[in-house]
Design a protein around this motif. Structure first.
Motif, mmCIF file in Angstrom:
data_model
loop_
_atom_site.group_PDB
_atom_site.id
_atom_site.type_symbol
_atom_site.label_atom_id
_atom_site.label_comp_id
_atom_site.label_asym_id
_atom_site.label_seq_id
_atom_site.Cartn_x
_atom_site.Cartn_y
_atom_site.Cartn_z
ATOM 1 N N SER A 1 3.294 6.556 2.729
ATOM 2 C CA SER A 1 3.371 7.409 3.558
ATOM 3 C C SER A 1 1.441 7.902 3.891
ATOM 4 O O SER A 1 1.449 7.516 5.055
ATOM 5 C CB SER A 1 3.982 7.991 4.856
ATOM 6 O OG SER A 1 4.015 8.354 5.660
ATOM 7 N N SER A 2 1.812 9.139 3.322
ATOM 8 C CA SER A 2 0.684 10.021 2.988
ATOM 9 C C SER A 2 -0.863 8.924 2.786
ATOM 10 O O SER A 2 -1.978 8.840 3.000
ATOM 11 C CB SER A 2 0.993 11.173 2.342
ATOM 12 O OG SER A 2 1.739 11.851 2.889
ATOM 13 N N LEU A 3 -0.627 8.343 1.871
ATOM 14 C CA LEU A 3 -1.248 6.728 0.807
ATOM 15 C C LEU A 3 -1.800 5.922 1.728
ATOM 16 O O LEU A 3 -3.641 5.985 2.200
ATOM 17 C CB LEU A 3 -1.513 6.509 -0.501
ATOM 18 C CG LEU A 3 -1.919 5.529 -1.162
ATOM 19 C CD1 LEU A 3 -3.431 6.777 -1.271
ATOM 20 C CD2 LEU A 3 -1.655 5.135 -2.566
ATOM 21 N N GLU A 4 -1.376 5.494 2.973
ATOM 22 C CA GLU A 4 -1.523 4.456 3.269
ATOM 23 C C GLU A 4 -2.033 5.457 4.608
ATOM 24 O O GLU A 4 -2.969 4.210 5.352
ATOM 25 C CB GLU A 4 -0.404 4.255 4.194
ATOM 26 C CG GLU A 4 -0.748 2.844 5.184
ATOM 27 C CD GLU A 4 0.486 2.350 5.305
ATOM 28 O OE1 GLU A 4 0.869 1.212 5.819
ATOM 29 O OE2 GLU A 4 2.041 2.584 5.756
ATOM 30 N N LYS A 5 -2.466 6.679 5.082
ATOM 31 C CA LYS A 5 -3.275 7.271 5.976
ATOM 32 C C LYS A 5 -4.737 7.296 5.702
ATOM 33 O O LYS A 5 -5.516 7.674 6.778
ATOM 34 C CB LYS A 5 -3.269 8.536 6.662
ATOM 35 C CG LYS A 5 -1.307 8.579 6.674
ATOM 36 C CD LYS A 5 -0.916 10.502 7.222
ATOM 37 C CE LYS A 5 -0.111 10.490 7.690
ATOM 38 N NZ LYS A 5 0.474 11.752 7.480
ATOM 39 N N VAL A 6 -5.499 6.442 3.811
ATOM 40 C CA VAL A 6 -6.480 7.622 3.368
ATOM 41 C C VAL A 6 -6.529 6.323 2.769
ATOM 42 O O VAL A 6 -7.828 5.532 3.294
ATOM 43 C CB VAL A 6 -5.801 8.311 2.181
ATOM 44 C CG1 VAL A 6 -7.210 8.374 0.603
ATOM 45 C CG2 VAL A 6 -5.360 9.118 2.253
ATOM 46 N N ASN A 7 -5.689 5.085 2.943
ATOM 47 C CA ASN A 7 -6.398 4.007 2.020
ATOM 48 C C ASN A 7 -4.924 2.131 2.377
ATOM 49 O O ASN A 7 -4.371 2.804 1.190
ATOM 50 C CB ASN A 7 -6.905 3.426 0.244
ATOM 51 C CG ASN A 7 -7.052 2.733 0.316
ATOM 52 O OD1 ASN A 7 -7.057 1.579 0.103
ATOM 53 N ND2 ASN A 7 -8.380 2.940 -0.483
ATOM 54 N N GLN A 8 -5.247 1.619 3.672
ATOM 55 C CA GLN A 8 -4.555 1.071 3.355
ATOM 56 C C GLN A 8 -4.284 -0.002 3.057
ATOM 57 O O GLN A 8 -2.621 -0.800 2.596
ATOM 58 C CB GLN A 8 -4.275 1.000 5.613
ATOM 59 C CG GLN A 8 -4.143 2.033 6.082
ATOM 60 C CD GLN A 8 -4.483 1.118 7.341
ATOM 61 O OE1 GLN A 8 -4.542 0.086 7.845
ATOM 62 N NE2 GLN A 8 -4.221 2.237 8.242
ATOM 63 N N ASN A 9 -5.517 -0.347 2.298
ATOM 64 C CA ASN A 9 -5.706 -1.676 1.358
ATOM 65 C C ASN A 9 -4.647 -1.154 0.832
ATOM 66 O O ASN A 9 -4.466 -2.449 -0.691
ATOM 67 C CB ASN A 9 -6.983 -2.133 0.985
ATOM 68 C CG ASN A 9 -7.339 -2.989 2.488
ATOM 69 O OD1 ASN A 9 -6.339 -3.049 3.096
ATOM 70 N ND2 ASN A 9 -8.506 -2.493 2.316
ATOM 71 N N LEU A 10 -3.987 0.154 -0.459
ATOM 72 C CA LEU A 10 -3.634 0.128 -1.698
ATOM 73 C C LEU A 10 -2.499 0.014 -1.541
ATOM 74 O O LEU A 10 -1.932 -0.189 -2.567
ATOM 75 C CB LEU A 10 -4.420 1.464 -1.519
ATOM 76 C CG LEU A 10 -5.641 1.852 -2.985
ATOM 77 C CD1 LEU A 10 -5.547 3.242 -3.280
ATOM 78 C CD2 LEU A 10 -5.300 0.723 -4.380
ATOM 79 N N VAL A 11 -1.676 0.087 -0.733
ATOM 80 C CA VAL A 11 -0.764 0.317 0.230
ATOM 81 C C VAL A 11 0.055 -1.041 0.183
ATOM 82 O O VAL A 11 1.131 -1.400 -0.602
ATOM 83 C CB VAL A 11 -0.128 1.159 1.435
ATOM 84 C CG1 VAL A 11 1.565 0.879 1.249
ATOM 85 C CG2 VAL A 11 -0.445 2.716 1.081
ATOM 86 N N LYS A 12 -1.269 -1.804 1.226
ATOM 87 C CA LYS A 12 -0.436 -3.005 1.037
ATOM 88 C C LYS A 12 -0.532 -3.754 0.041
ATOM 89 O O LYS A 12 0.599 -4.626 -0.841
ATOM 90 C CB LYS A 12 -1.448 -3.856 2.073
ATOM 91 C CG LYS A 12 -1.111 -5.332 2.573
ATOM 92 C CD LYS A 12 -2.630 -5.713 3.205
ATOM 93 C CE LYS A 12 -2.406 -7.228 3.136
ATOM 94 N NZ LYS A 12 -3.670 -7.517 3.678
ATOM 95 N N LEU A 13 -1.418 -3.778 -1.106
ATOM 96 C CA LEU A 13 -1.291 -4.640 -2.388
ATOM 97 C C LEU A 13 0.030 -3.900 -3.407
ATOM 98 O O LEU A 13 0.545 -4.811 -4.115
ATOM 99 C CB LEU A 13 -2.546 -3.726 -3.380
ATOM 100 C CG LEU A 13 -2.675 -4.585 -5.062
ATOM 101 C CD1 LEU A 13 -2.953 -5.967 -5.030
ATOM 102 C CD2 LEU A 13 -4.289 -3.729 -5.445
ATOM 103 N N ILE A 14 0.234 -2.783 -3.281
ATOM 104 C CA ILE A 14 1.307 -2.569 -4.251
ATOM 105 C C ILE A 14 2.071 -3.364 -3.384
ATOM 106 O O ILE A 14 3.508 -2.958 -3.945
ATOM 107 C CB ILE A 14 1.850 -0.553 -3.976
ATOM 108 C CG1 ILE A 14 0.484 0.661 -4.589
ATOM 109 C CG2 ILE A 14 2.883 0.176 -4.046
ATOM 110 C CD1 ILE A 14 0.221 1.800 -4.268
ATOM 111 N N ARG A 15 2.525 -3.121 -2.026
ATOM 112 C CA ARG A 15 3.969 -3.275 -1.369
ATOM 113 C C ARG A 15 4.244 -4.791 -1.830
ATOM 114 O O ARG A 15 5.207 -5.479 -2.071
ATOM 115 C CB ARG A 15 3.916 -3.712 -0.142
ATOM 116 C CG ARG A 15 3.970 -1.722 0.354
ATOM 117 C CD ARG A 15 4.416 -1.467 1.933
ATOM 118 N NE ARG A 15 4.530 -0.711 2.457
ATOM 119 C CZ ARG A 15 5.341 0.272 1.939
ATOM 120 N NH1 ARG A 15 6.473 0.007 1.575
ATOM 121 N NH2 ARG A 15 5.545 1.954 2.056
#
Length: 695
Positions: free
Chosen positions: A509-523
């Motif tokens: 949730s915190s990382l998504e505020k910084v880099n949404q594409n990274l969180v999208k890739l992890i999911r």
């Protein structure tokens, strides 16, 4: 007499001529060939990443051209210097009659017009003498607006009342150079051209050095070209050194060497500044042979290095990965009676820290103490970083406490970099509480942490499994305006890999505020139905948006996440193979006729396991295809000699034991595991084909 370190360095092999440092230009392909080649390379472009995360347009950035020499003018055979000779003190006219005027001018604000004051002191028909005018210009040197105002008043006098010579403009230009007022300096030079005032050696030298100081490198080269081509004025030693530095700053290595050759052929004797420029340039390029060339040229010219050249050479040797030669050069420097300064010790501390030379670092520490040299923040912070690199906790604490002691005047007060270095020491040593205590001390002391401080603290808390605290530190930083960079995002990826359950969602949730594409890739990585094409596209987009130096660490963390969070078994291997396709793991394999090896030193534990399993799978496939295999195999995990190093070797040894692979630690090389062909082939044949080496 024993040879010095420099002489030993020079005679390692015959000196290299300057011509060897030039490279031949490549022939340009024809339009047809280029089109055909483009068609052939189109599939390859899909496997390439951008060199930079955000390529900048260079269309509006002029590219400096090499210096052009007017072919109609014969090149002189000797260097002609036309500098004004400095007069002796007794030859200078007295400034006593001008003191009232100087006091009146000093009382005026910098932007005041001096015309009324000057007219009052010099009535119409009695302008100042050239010597008085020159004295006034020299005394007004610290205030460039007043210098320009005085020069404008002199130029506005009736025709013939005061003939302006080049020297008056030169003095004003030096005032502008000291104040780093490049636009005004260039405007004044253009005024000289329009007024027909000749530009001499000093004019050009002052303009070029002013442009260099203001980092107007293209302008410096333009005026250097005009000096040669338009006016035929020959450079002097100062100008040559300045232009060499400009070319070096622009990365124009060939132009540096061409100009050096031309100047040497014209009779120029390079000074210490020129050799320091060459040393710095070759050091930045990691060119060890170029540094040897500098030593050879200095010996030919008969110049002994001074402190500035020694510092440049030390920094260059450090960047070329030659710590032993740097140590020898430092020993020679002290033996020659050249006193090291703070920059010398800073360069050496960086070299020893990078080389993990703990014993030499301690000796340097004692030398610094014995010499009692005044230390600045750069030196102290570099020493603290060196202590972090080699694990000298007690020594770092001693220096840091001295910096905080108000009664200790020999060292500066700690700044944010000092605190960051100490936090790094405690964080790497696993002393999470002490690292967090120092971080809080920074905040309470009014020292704003930098992004590196946040990164180290978050990483330290993550390794200690204090995930919630790590997220709280990040959130507090974001509220204060922290702008995370790629390294901090990589740190958060490692925290995701170390987390579990609800804490993982908290970090994401915190990382998504910084880099949404990274969180999208992890999911996406956790989805069973994810296709290879979709994974390839998303991973490539994420890597292209990141700085080149963090792309491999990103992949390491993504592989760790796949393994630690129970993602589909094939996913970690898919990420690894895509990273291999992009060249991020291109240097981990080595094949010789008698031995194949795998270098895992730059990989995380999860990535190392994945790389090894992939290697075993490839060897198994070659065995099934009856292809030749070497006599032995080796895996290198690193010796872990760093006091704070993480245990990749022990984690990998456990992985080998779990798989029952016949690799055993090497007796001759720490951190290396070896296996014979017969043992490995036997294991591959006995093991159930896919279970034992599954990714």
């Amino acid at each position: 007499m024993a040879p010095t370190a420099a002489s030993v360095f020079l005679f390692l092999s015959p000196p290299r001529s300057r011509s060897h440092l030039h490279s031949n230009p490549r022939p340009r392909p024809t339009a047809t060939a280029a089109s055909s080649l483009s068609d052939q390379l189109e599939p390859l472009s899909r496997t390439l990443l951008h060199d930079k995360p955000t390529p900048a347009s260079t269309a509006d950035r002029p590219t400096p051209q090499p210096t052009w020499v007017n072919p109609s003018r014969p090149k002189p055979t000797v260097l002609s210097l036309r500098r004004h000779r400095r007069r002796s003190q007794s030859a200078h006219p007295s400034s006593a009659p001008l003191q009232p005027l100087l006091r009146a001018i000093r009382a005026l604000p910098d932007d005041a017009d001096l015309a009324d004051t000057l007219h009052a002191f010099f009535p119409a028909g009695s302008p100042p003498s050239p010597s008085d005018a020159l004295l006034l210009l020299n005394y007004l040197h610290p205030s460039w607006p007043k210098s320009l105002s005085l020069l404008a008043w002199l130029r506005a006098l009736p025709d013939g009342a005061f003939p302006l010579d080049t020297i008056f403009f030169n003095v004003a230009l030096k005032s502008l150079r000291a104040a780093r007022q490049w636009p005004h300096a260039e405007r004044l030079a253009l005024d000289m051209l329009r007024a027909g005032v000749p530009l001499d050696n000093i004019t050009y030298s002052t303009l070029i050095t002013a442009a260099r100081r203001c980092r107007q490198f293209t302008k410096a080269i333009e005026w250097f070209e005009r000096m040669y081509a338009a006016d035929g004025v020959l450079p002097d030693e100062v100008t040559y050194s300045a232009v060499l530095d400009v070319y070096a700053q622009l990365g124009m290595k060939e132009e540096v060497l061409a100009l050096f050759d031309r100047a040497r052929g014209s009779g120029w004797k390079p000074d210490h500044v020129a050799f320091a420029v060459l040393a710095k340039m070759f050091g930045e390029a990691g060119d060890y042979e170029g540094i040897r060339f500098v030593f050879h040229e200095m010996r030919e010219v008969g110049i002994k290095p001074n402190i500035f050249v020694y510092n440049a050479l030390l920094e260059a040797l450090g960047k070329t990965g030659k710590p032993g030669l740097a140590r020898n050069l430092f020993d020679e420097m002290t033996a020659q009676g050249v006193q090291p300064n703070a920059r010398t010790l800073t360069a050496l501390a960086k070299i020893y820290g990078r080389a993990r030379w703990g014993r030499d670092a301690l000796q340097l520490w004692e030398q610094m103490r014995d010499m009692k040299l005044p230390a600045d923040n750069i030196l102290c912070n570099t020493l603290l970083s060196m202590c972090a690199d080699v694990g000298l906790v007690a020594e770092a604490e001693q220096l840091f406490n001295e910096m905080k002691d108000p009664e200790c005047r020999d060292v500066p007060k700690p700044d944010k970099w000092s605190y960051t270095a100490m936090i790094n020491i405690y964080g790497s040593n696993g002393d999470t509480d002490r690292a967090l205590q120092l971080f809080d001390e920074m905040l309470k002391g009014g020292i704003e942490p930098n992004i590196m401080s946040y990164t180290i603290v978050i990483q330290c808390l993550g390794k200690a499994q204090r995930i919630q605290q790590a997220v709280e530190v990040l959130e507090a930083g974001l509220e204060k305006g922290l702008k995370p960079d790629d390294r901090l995002c990589g740190c958060l990826l490692s925290v995701v890999a170390l987390s579990s359950g609800e804490e993982t969602e908290m970090v994401l949730s915190s990382l998504e505020k910084v880099n949404q594409n990274l969180v999208k890739l992890i999911r996406m990585l956790g989805e069973d139905q994810l296709g290879v094409e979709d994974l390839t596209k998303e991973l490539k987009d994420v890597l292209n948006a990141a700085a080149p130096e963090v792309r491999r660490p990103y992949c390491n963390c993504l592989i760790d996440i796949c393994q630690n969070h129970g993602f589909p078994p094939r996913r970690a291997r898919q990420v690894f193979q895509l990273a291999q396709t992009y060249g991020l793991y291109s240097k981990i394999h080595s094949r010789k006729d008698e031995e194949w090896s795998l270098d895992l030193r730059s990989l995380s534990v999860g990535a190392a396991k994945t790389a090894f399993d992939d290697w075993m799978r490839n060897i198994s496939e070659r065995l099934l295809q009856h292809e030749d295999l070497p006599e032995s195999f080796s895996v290198y995990t690193g010796s872990s000699t760093h006091k704070f190093a993480q245990g990749l070797a022990s984690a990998f040894a456990a992985h080998l034991e779990q798989m029952a692979v016949p690799f055993h630690p090497s007796e001759s090389q720490v951190g290396s595991f070896i296996s014979s062909r017969d043992d490995l082939v036997s294991w591959l044949q006995i093991s159930s084909s896919s279970v034992a080496i599954a990714g």
